[in-house]
Design an enzyme around this catalytic site. Sequence first.
Site, mmCIF file in Angstrom:
data_model
loop_
_atom_site.group_PDB
_atom_site.id
_atom_site.type_symbol
_atom_site.label_atom_id
_atom_site.label_comp_id
_atom_site.label_asym_id
_atom_site.label_seq_id
_atom_site.Cartn_x
_atom_site.Cartn_y
_atom_site.Cartn_z
ATOM 1 N N HIS A 101 -8.639 3.786 3.264
ATOM 2 C CA HIS A 101 -8.958 4.469 4.520
ATOM 3 C C HIS A 101 -10.448 4.447 4.863
ATOM 4 O O HIS A 101 -10.821 4.621 6.014
ATOM 5 C CB HIS A 101 -8.512 5.926 4.448
ATOM 6 C CG HIS A 101 -7.032 6.113 4.478
ATOM 7 N ND1 HIS A 101 -6.188 5.473 3.589
ATOM 8 C CD2 HIS A 101 -6.236 6.855 5.285
ATOM 9 C CE1 HIS A 101 -4.945 5.828 3.852
ATOM 10 N NE2 HIS A 101 -4.944 6.662 4.880
ATOM 11 N N GLU A 114 -6.534 9.786 8.965
ATOM 12 C CA GLU A 114 -5.182 9.729 9.543
ATOM 13 C C GLU A 114 -5.083 10.581 10.805
ATOM 14 O O GLU A 114 -4.255 10.326 11.674
ATOM 15 C CB GLU A 114 -4.139 10.118 8.494
ATOM 16 C CG GLU A 114 -4.074 9.028 7.444
ATOM 17 C CD GLU A 114 -2.900 9.107 6.505
ATOM 18 O OE1 GLU A 114 -2.105 10.052 6.606
ATOM 19 O OE2 GLU A 114 -2.794 8.195 5.650
ATOM 20 N N ASP A 116 0.857 -1.195 0.000
ATOM 21 C CA ASP A 116 0.000 0.000 0.000
ATOM 22 C C ASP A 116 0.889 1.240 0.000
ATOM 23 O O ASP A 116 2.073 1.173 0.305
ATOM 24 C CB ASP A 116 -0.909 0.012 1.245
ATOM 25 C CG ASP A 116 -1.820 1.227 1.267
ATOM 26 O OD1 ASP A 116 -2.479 1.488 0.239
ATOM 27 O OD2 ASP A 116 -1.871 1.944 2.274
ATOM 28 N N SER A 117 0.284 2.378 -0.320
ATOM 29 C CA SER A 117 1.007 3.642 -0.285
ATOM 30 C C SER A 117 1.393 4.019 1.151
ATOM 31 O O SER A 117 2.266 4.858 1.346
ATOM 32 C CB SER A 117 0.145 4.747 -0.887
ATOM 33 O OG SER A 117 -1.097 4.808 -0.205
ATOM 34 N N CYS A 122 -3.708 -1.057 -2.132
ATOM 35 C CA CYS A 122 -3.960 0.356 -2.431
ATOM 36 C C CYS A 122 -4.857 0.473 -3.677
ATOM 37 O O CYS A 122 -4.504 -0.007 -4.755
ATOM 38 C CB CYS A 122 -2.625 1.044 -2.688
ATOM 39 S SG CYS A 122 -2.773 2.790 -3.064
ATOM 40 N N CYS A 152 -11.256 3.060 -1.362
ATOM 41 C CA CYS A 152 -10.002 3.598 -0.819
ATOM 42 C C CYS A 152 -9.728 2.879 0.495
ATOM 43 O O CYS A 152 -10.662 2.609 1.269
ATOM 44 C CB CYS A 152 -10.138 5.102 -0.589
ATOM 45 S SG CYS A 152 -8.720 5.824 0.263
HETATM 46 N N1 DGL Z 1 -4.078 3.866 -0.288
HETATM 47 C C1 DGL Z 1 -4.758 4.892 -1.044
HETATM 48 C C2 DGL Z 1 -5.958 4.270 -1.776
HETATM 49 O O1 DGL Z 1 -6.485 3.243 -1.395
HETATM 50 C C3 DGL Z 1 -5.215 6.043 -0.175
HETATM 51 C C4 DGL Z 1 -4.084 6.871 0.379
HETATM 52 C C5 DGL Z 1 -3.269 7.543 -0.722
HETATM 53 O O2 DGL Z 1 -3.779 8.457 -1.404
HETATM 54 O O3 DGL Z 1 -2.118 7.158 -0.888
HETATM 55 O O4 DGL Z 1 -6.388 4.810 -2.774
#
Ligand code: DGL
Length: 266
Positions: free
Chosen positions: A188, A149, A9-10, A72, A186
């Site tokens: 989050h 976050e 993931d990012s 992600c 997403c």
């Molecule tokens: N992990 C990203 C997503 O699921 C969200 C956070 C980001 O923008 O890096 O799209």
Amino acid sequence: MAPVIGVFDSGFGGLTVLRELRKSLPGADYLYFGDTAHLPYGAKSVRTVAKYATASAHFLEQSGIEILVIACNTATALAFDDIRNAVKVPVVGVIEPGAERAATISKTKKAAVLATEATVASHAYQLALQRLGLQATEKACPLFVPLVEEGWVEHPVTEEVAHIYIDEIFSEHAAAREADVLVLGCTHYPLLRPLLRRVVPARVEIVDSAESTAAKVVEMLGKNSAQGKEGGIRCYTTDSVEKFRVLGGRFLGSPITHTELIDIEK
Ligand code: DGL
């Protein structure tokens, strides 16, 4: 031997996918890579996301994973083919499983999708849903990631923001008025699910891509492949280990014990 599952993931958000994977495959060993130095991906270009995501995927492959889960949504939307071509292990993204679940549930064949700006701009969810016979209305919700976050998952400000986004998608778009399913596109957003449940019209079912992706991995590996004694989790981050432990624990829903700092740009 328990399988070794790589999750990329990012940043921290993909730990919501890991949390779901662990419920179904508790005996697997997990290597989680959060590219926190380059977070957020949601506002970046295809080229940049593909560069970081493939470097991270290489790292996980070299660390001995048998399957790679791109947790992600943005990386899946923008760079899935690049990642798949860069590694030899099977790769699972979050978009197809989320879209398939929505298609199973929807009776009106109309869906709404909430995601980052980059995911919405790619129309990856819209295309995946279209292939399954659904018409999709997508909405970028850029304020949700920083609010989650910040830990404001039950905060009045977040509820107000959610009302604005949800009203916009369901009242301003004719197709969305008939939508009976909402995809959380997403990493989050699953943390906002209880709040969103209060805000989203009652007739609309909420689909969490994290849950659907875990189900897909179980289907690929077989339910019995990782039951029994709880496996381990090793986390790798490209920025502060301390911040990863604190924030990551919230997404995983349990303390993070092993985190290592990695430089993928070397
Ligand atoms: N992990 C990203 C997503 O699921 C969200 C956070 C980001 O923008 O890096 O799209």
